[in-house]
Enzyme design. Structure first.
Site, PDB file in Angstrom:
ATOM      1  N   SER A 260      37.584 -50.695  -8.530  1.00 63.41           N
ATOM      2  CA  SER A 260      36.031 -51.254  -7.644  1.00 63.41           C
ATOM      3  C   SER A 260      35.408 -52.364  -8.404  1.00 63.41           C
ATOM      4  O   SER A 260      36.109 -53.367  -8.648  1.00 63.41           O
ATOM      5  CB  SER A 260      35.421 -49.972  -7.248  1.00 63.41           C
ATOM      6  OG  SER A 260      34.198 -50.516  -6.410  1.00 63.41           O
ATOM      7  N   ASP A 492      41.479 -48.464   2.242  1.00 63.68           N
ATOM      8  CA  ASP A 492      40.249 -48.900   1.828  1.00 63.68           C
ATOM      9  C   ASP A 492      39.642 -49.848   2.752  1.00 63.68           C
ATOM     10  O   ASP A 492      40.498 -50.888   3.165  1.00 63.68           O
ATOM     11  CB  ASP A 492      40.582 -49.566   0.505  1.00 63.68           C
ATOM     12  CG  ASP A 492      39.523 -49.923  -0.272  1.00 63.68           C
ATOM     13  OD1 ASP A 492      38.098 -50.066   0.265  1.00 63.68           O
ATOM     14  OD2 ASP A 492      39.331 -50.312  -1.300  1.00 63.68           O
ATOM     15  N   HIS A 529      38.262 -46.352  -0.190  1.00 69.90           N
ATOM     16  CA  HIS A 529      38.117 -46.990  -1.639  1.00 69.90           C
ATOM     17  C   HIS A 529      37.904 -46.007  -2.579  1.00 69.90           C
ATOM     18  O   HIS A 529      38.348 -46.438  -3.757  1.00 69.90           O
ATOM     19  CB  HIS A 529      36.631 -47.601  -1.157  1.00 69.90           C
ATOM     20  CG  HIS A 529      36.181 -48.589  -2.535  1.00 69.90           C
ATOM     21  ND1 HIS A 529      36.905 -49.495  -2.856  1.00 69.90           N
ATOM     22  CD2 HIS A 529      35.296 -48.538  -3.309  1.00 69.90           C
ATOM     23  CE1 HIS A 529      36.504 -50.098  -4.058  1.00 69.90           C
ATOM     24  NE2 HIS A 529      35.430 -49.424  -4.182  1.00 69.90           N
ATOM     25  N   ASP A 530      37.452 -45.045  -2.483  1.00 68.58           N
ATOM     26  CA  ASP A 530      36.928 -44.084  -3.804  1.00 68.58           C
ATOM     27  C   ASP A 530      38.301 -43.397  -4.091  1.00 68.58           C
ATOM     28  O   ASP A 530      38.139 -42.508  -5.007  1.00 68.58           O
ATOM     29  CB  ASP A 530      35.744 -43.137  -3.293  1.00 68.58           C
ATOM     30  CG  ASP A 530      34.595 -43.767  -3.552  1.00 68.58           C
ATOM     31  OD1 ASP A 530      34.558 -44.823  -4.201  1.00 68.58           O
ATOM     32  OD2 ASP A 530      33.474 -43.091  -3.161  1.00 68.58           O
TER      33      ASP A 530
HETATM   34  C1  LIG Z   1      31.547 -50.506  -5.221  1.00 66.41           C
HETATM   35  C2  LIG Z   1      32.061 -49.571  -6.018  1.00 66.41           C
HETATM   36  O1  LIG Z   1      31.968 -49.753  -7.359  1.00 66.41           O
HETATM   37  O2  LIG Z   1      32.367 -48.352  -5.462  1.00 66.41           O
HETATM   38  C3  LIG Z   1      32.915 -47.278  -6.234  1.00 66.41           C
HETATM   39  C4  LIG Z   1      32.248 -45.988  -6.314  1.00 66.41           C
HETATM   40  N1  LIG Z   1      31.791 -45.697  -4.978  1.00 66.41           N
HETATM   41  C5  LIG Z   1      30.733 -46.475  -6.818  1.00 66.41           C
HETATM   42  O3  LIG Z   1      29.625 -46.398  -6.194  1.00 66.41           O
HETATM   43  O4  LIG Z   1      30.783 -46.608  -7.999  1.00 66.41           O
END
Ligand SMILES: CC(=O)OC[C@H](N)C(=O)O
Length: 548
Positions: A260, A492, A529-530
């Site tokens: 990320s 994602d 994404h996660d």
């Molecule tokens: C944007 C990002 O780094 O997302 C990754 C994770 N959800 C977090 O908040 O760290």
């Protein structure tokens, strides 16, 4: 007790007689929840006052005509108001006890929570750090943690970069035995194998877990930086990390690894210091932020900044903008997971189907988002969210942006060297104004001109295409000889899979013959994404293969 149950209970306790005049929600938000003034009253007393004035009105005047329907309850607002009242009371008792509001954001004084994740190692760098947009940190702190033994020639270090909200606590340590955010990814025989590697994870500058950020004390005036903290970039965060590596005597990393926002930093490390990075792994990252992701972060920042408790960043020692933080986190959570996952997990189920629909969280997905916001709203410094999320927006490894940044840095370095620099001179950096004219639709904004045609090729609208912009191919050319793993996830929506394809293809077109590109399909992961936080088998498995 689950958050939605707690909210329902709070709502029941605060329920007012049906005939009492309904409180307009907007008035309440401005007068008590969103106000840090000591006059704010608790929801319970507000309800009591409303009820008693209704009784008075009933005895002294003819009964007001009854509304056709009762007013709805708003337990979600009651919860926020209660928190404001509690934080405000904490703030008053702290100031009565004479506790300084400017000591530090990690102080336990006042209503400000302690934004740390536990014990860390610390490196204090006394040399100033010049930031890409002209700001200066006269000195700075890096809080970090490490696992596995550094070998004799210091050649086995892996620098692990965090996502936006994660701290350096990727794995438990003796000093902090709580499980870390990559607990299963790090350890003997794990993808980040502590039998072989020395893993270092730092808290980014700009953040709130012990490294210097907006909540830290400015050595210039002894007060919290707040929004006097300078705008920073991913590269600034990475430069600070490499100062730590210098201090530890680590010349060259075995690998730079991150997911990320950490995936951005992992690439930034190799473009800034190609001779000091032997391998790069970038997971669910990108080489430049795209407008949709900027838009989503923009909305988060706006709701946070519209919370009057934010007070333009000067809330240290007072009630922090917890309502804005909660809403910002709810928006962020929408971008971190995926619709198909929620279809499976929540469907259209309501938290309590025996109750009629409500305007507060009602569907399970709503109570889930509400809970995500509740958990987060006092655990991260709001100003850090603003600065770090803006740094993500500014990320662009395109060649032109790198050249412009270098030129700006050189000019600032010259000014600093001749001692002609003063903070007031750098005020030009804070002179952004709104455009005089509102945004106007551009006649040709939807058709691609010849020069930007290649950029459009990597859009989701044209996934089959494979030619990234030349500017990016050139910008990533410092990685030509660095073996690189690029991993992405089809579900994602924040860092969509075309962005990882774009990185991999740019590297290949730039002459890198050692690029591994892995894309996890929707069948493999619906976690969006996660996924990188959850999928040990696929994310961890591919990382292990690459590092072996
Ligand atoms: C944007 C990002 O780094 O997302 C990754 C994770 N959800 C977090 O908040 O760290």
């Amino acid at each position: 007790m689950r958050a939605h149950q707690a909210l329902r209970l709070a709502g029941r306790r605060l329920q007012r007689p049906l005939l009492s005049p309904p409180r307009p929600a907007s008035t309440i938000l401005l007068s008590s929840s969103f106000s840090s003034s000591s006059s704010s009253s608790s929801p319970a007393s507000a309800a009591a006052a409303a009820s008693s004035s209704a009784t008075e009105a009933q005895t002294s005047r003819p009964a007001a005509p009854a509304p056709s329907n009762p007013a709805l309850n708003f337990p979600c607002l009651d919860a926020i108001e209660s928190r404001s009242a509690r934080l405000s009371a904490d703030s008053s008792s702290a100031s009565r006890a004479g506790l300084s509001s400017s000591s530090s954001s990690s102080s336990s004084a006042g209503p400000e929570p302690s934004y740390t994740s536990g014990d860390t190692l610390n490196y204090h760098c006394r040399d100033p750090l010049l930031l890409d947009w002209g700001g200066v940190l006269p000195s700075f702190n890096i809080a970090y943690e490490s696992w596995g033994r550094l070998n004799a020639d210091k050649s086995n270090a892996i620098l692990l970069h965090t996502g936006l909200s994660a701290s350096s606590h990727a794995h438990s340590t003796d000093a902090n035995p709580a499980p870390g955010w990559w607990e299963k990814f790090i350890g003997p025989g794990a993808p980040l194998n502590t039998d072989r590697f020395h893993i270092i994870c730092t808290n980014v500058i700009g953040g709130c877990y012990g490294s210097t950020g907006p909540g830290s004390v400015d050595p210039g005036n002894g007060e919290n930086y707040a929004t006097r903290f300078p705008i920073l970039t991913m590269q600034d965060m990475v430069r600070a990390q490499f100062r730590l590596l210098d201090h530890l005597g680590i010349d060259r990393l075995y690998a730079s690894v991150g997911s990320s926002m950490g995936g951005m930093q992992s690439l930034a490390a190799a473009t800034l210091f190609p001779d000091r990075v032997s391998r790069v792994a970038t997971i669910s990252g990108c080489a430049r932020s795209h407008p949709y992701s900027i838009a989503m972060r923009h909305t988060q920042r706006q709701v946070l900044m519209m919370d009057p408790n934010w007070n333009r960043g000067f809330y240290y020692g007072r009630v922090p903008p917890h309502a804005g933080m909660k809403l910002a986190r709810e928006i962020a959570t929408v971008t971190y997971r995926s619709g198909p996952e929620w279809e499976q997990r929540f469907g259209r189920r309501r938290a309590d189907p025996s109750k009629p629909p409500a305007l507060c969280p009602d569907f399970l997905i709503e109570t889930y988002l509400d809970h995500a916001g509740e958990k987060w709203c006092l655990t991260y410094d709001p100003n850090s969210l603003l600065y770090v999320s803006k740094a993500m927006d500014l990320f662009d490894l395109g060649y032109e942006n790198q050249v412009a940044t270098q030129a700006r840095r050189r000019a600032r370095e010259d000014a600093l060297a001749t001692a002609s620099y003063s903070p007031s001179e750098s005020a030009a950096a804070c002179s952004l104004t709104l455009p005089n004219e509102p945004y106007q639709e551009q006649p040709d904004s939807t058709s691609s001109s010849a020069s930007d045609a290649s950029e459009a090729l990597f859009s989701p609208a044209n996934p089959a295409s494979s030619r990234p912009p030349d500017d990016l191919i050139r910008g990533l050319s410092p990685l030509r000889d660095i073996p690189t793993l690029v991993m992405g996830v089809a579900s994602d929506i924040l860092f969509p899979a075309w962005q990882q394809r774009e990185i991999a293809e740019s590297l290949r077109l730039g002459g890198n013959r050692n690029v591994t590109h892995v894309e996890l399909s929707e069948e493999t992961s619906l976690f969006g994404h996660d996924t990188f936080l959850l999928d040990l088998k696929n994310v961890g498995g591919n990382l292990r293969l690459f590092l072996d």
